[in-house]
Design a protein around this motif. Structure first.
Motif, mmCIF file in Angstrom:
data_model
loop_
_atom_site.group_PDB
_atom_site.id
_atom_site.type_symbol
_atom_site.label_atom_id
_atom_site.label_comp_id
_atom_site.label_asym_id
_atom_site.label_seq_id
_atom_site.Cartn_x
_atom_site.Cartn_y
_atom_site.Cartn_z
ATOM 1 N N SER A 44 2.843 10.990 -66.045
ATOM 2 C CA SER A 44 3.905 11.902 -65.594
ATOM 3 C C SER A 44 3.365 13.220 -65.047
ATOM 4 C CB SER A 44 4.902 12.191 -66.729
ATOM 5 O OG SER A 44 5.510 10.996 -67.177
ATOM 6 N N SER A 45 2.126 13.218 -64.561
ATOM 7 C CA SER A 45 1.614 14.429 -63.909
ATOM 8 C C SER A 45 2.192 14.593 -62.507
ATOM 9 C CB SER A 45 0.087 14.407 -63.851
ATOM 10 O OG SER A 45 -0.381 13.249 -63.194
ATOM 11 N N ASN A 46 2.652 13.481 -61.907
ATOM 12 C CA ASN A 46 3.414 13.526 -60.647
ATOM 13 C C ASN A 46 2.655 14.215 -59.520
ATOM 14 O OD1 ASN A 46 5.568 12.246 -61.979
ATOM 15 N ND2 ASN A 46 6.396 14.217 -62.656
ATOM 16 N N ILE A 47 1.388 13.846 -59.372
ATOM 17 C CA ILE A 47 0.557 14.406 -58.307
ATOM 18 C C ILE A 47 -0.522 13.379 -57.984
ATOM 19 C CG2 ILE A 47 -1.203 15.519 -59.746
ATOM 20 C CD1 ILE A 47 0.564 17.126 -56.709
ATOM 21 N N THR A 48 -1.158 13.522 -56.815
ATOM 22 C CA THR A 48 -2.240 12.619 -56.427
ATOM 23 C C THR A 48 -3.541 13.402 -56.323
ATOM 24 O OG1 THR A 48 -0.737 11.170 -55.203
ATOM 25 C CG2 THR A 48 -3.083 11.007 -54.678
ATOM 26 N N HIS A 49 -4.501 13.037 -57.154
ATOM 27 C CA HIS A 49 -5.828 13.646 -57.152
ATOM 28 C C HIS A 49 -6.767 12.820 -56.274
ATOM 29 C CE1 HIS A 49 -4.507 16.225 -60.464
ATOM 30 N NE2 HIS A 49 -3.991 15.136 -61.022
ATOM 31 N N THR A 50 -8.031 13.288 -56.164
ATOM 32 C CA THR A 50 -9.006 12.591 -55.324
ATOM 33 C C THR A 50 -10.353 12.527 -56.029
ATOM 34 O OG1 THR A 50 -7.928 13.373 -53.300
ATOM 35 C CG2 THR A 50 -10.187 12.558 -53.087
ATOM 36 N N PHE A 72 -1.336 9.570 -59.547
ATOM 37 C CA PHE A 72 -2.378 8.760 -58.924
ATOM 38 C C PHE A 72 -3.680 9.538 -58.744
ATOM 39 C CE2 PHE A 72 1.698 7.408 -56.917
ATOM 40 C CZ PHE A 72 1.787 6.137 -57.481
ATOM 41 N N CYS A 73 -4.730 8.766 -58.436
ATOM 42 C CA CYS A 73 -5.979 9.324 -57.915
ATOM 43 C C CYS A 73 -6.467 8.405 -56.811
ATOM 44 C CB CYS A 73 -7.034 9.431 -59.014
ATOM 45 S SG CYS A 73 -8.633 10.040 -58.426
#
Length: 222
Positions: free
Chosen positions: A114-120, A142-143
């Motif tokens: 539930s962080s609701n962001i996309t990392h890389t 996601f990542c």
């Protein structure tokens, strides 16, 4: 006298070679307490890891990438019992690893639910997952992973979970440069694959049904 001089010479040469070998190795930063990656005090030697440091997150430690981007030379998570590296927070962060990533048994590299962001993640070496690698923990957290070595890369290991979101293959200008997955398990979100340069090869025996492209795709010449 001549023999003594020879012994002294070889002793000095031996010490010199040891020093050269030691200085040629990347220094290691080891997590000694739980906390954020960019907190100097959780590492020994003290200080935030740099792109030239090898990073070890030992058993029992949990490190979060939350308030800043991160980088290291190589990354090892765990040594046989629980250890965790996790993307946290609601701001997109990037981890860049110059060489290999190893996730040992019972260790995990993932994202907070539930962080609701996309990392890389940008990686230029191999990934060995004998624990848990989960870069698609829910429908909004996601990542993405960029494989960017000018050469071959592999993803291997016996971990029960090897799950990716987007995979970007950018392996230089030679089409025979190959990213190969040989993990015991493999799963990825629909439309996960982008090939900029190189070849993608899925050799995992227990791969979940995957849809590499969500729309019509063009395979590049290199």
């Amino acid at each position: 006298m001549k023999k003594r001089k020879q012994n002294v010479f070889f002793t000095v040469l031996f010490i010199t070679l040891i020093n050269i070998s030691c200085f040629g190795q990347a220094p290691t930063k080891t997590a000694i307490s739980n906390g954020n990656w960019n907190t100097p005090g959780i590492w020994t030697p003290s200080g935030v890891p740099t792109p030239t440091d090898n990073v070890l997150i030992p058993n029992g430690r949990a490190v979060r990438i939350r308030s800043a981007n991160a980088a290291c030379n190589s990354l090892t998570v765990g040594a046989g019992t629980a250890a965790t590296l996790q993307f946290r927070g609601n701001t997109a962060r990037t981890l860049t690893v110059t060489n290999n990533i190893t996730i040992n048994a019972n260790a995990a590299f993932d994202i907070r639910i539930s962080s609701n962001i996309t990392h890389t993640l940008i990686v230029r070496g191999d990934i060995i997952n004998n624990g848990k690698l989960d870069f698609a923990v829910d429908n909004n957290s996601f990542c993405n992973t960029v494989f960017s070595k000018n050469g071959n890369q592999t993803v291997s290991g016996t971990g029960a979970t090897t799950r990716f979101n987007k995979i970007i293959v950018n392996l230089g200008t030679v089409i025979t440069n190959t990213l190969e997955f040989t993990t015991s398990n493999f799963a990825a979100t629909n439309g996960f694959l982008t090939i900029t340069n190189g070849t993608f090869k899925l050799s995992s025996l227990n791969a979940t049904t995957v849809n590499g492209f969500s729309v019509a795709a063009t395979i590049p010449a290199t």
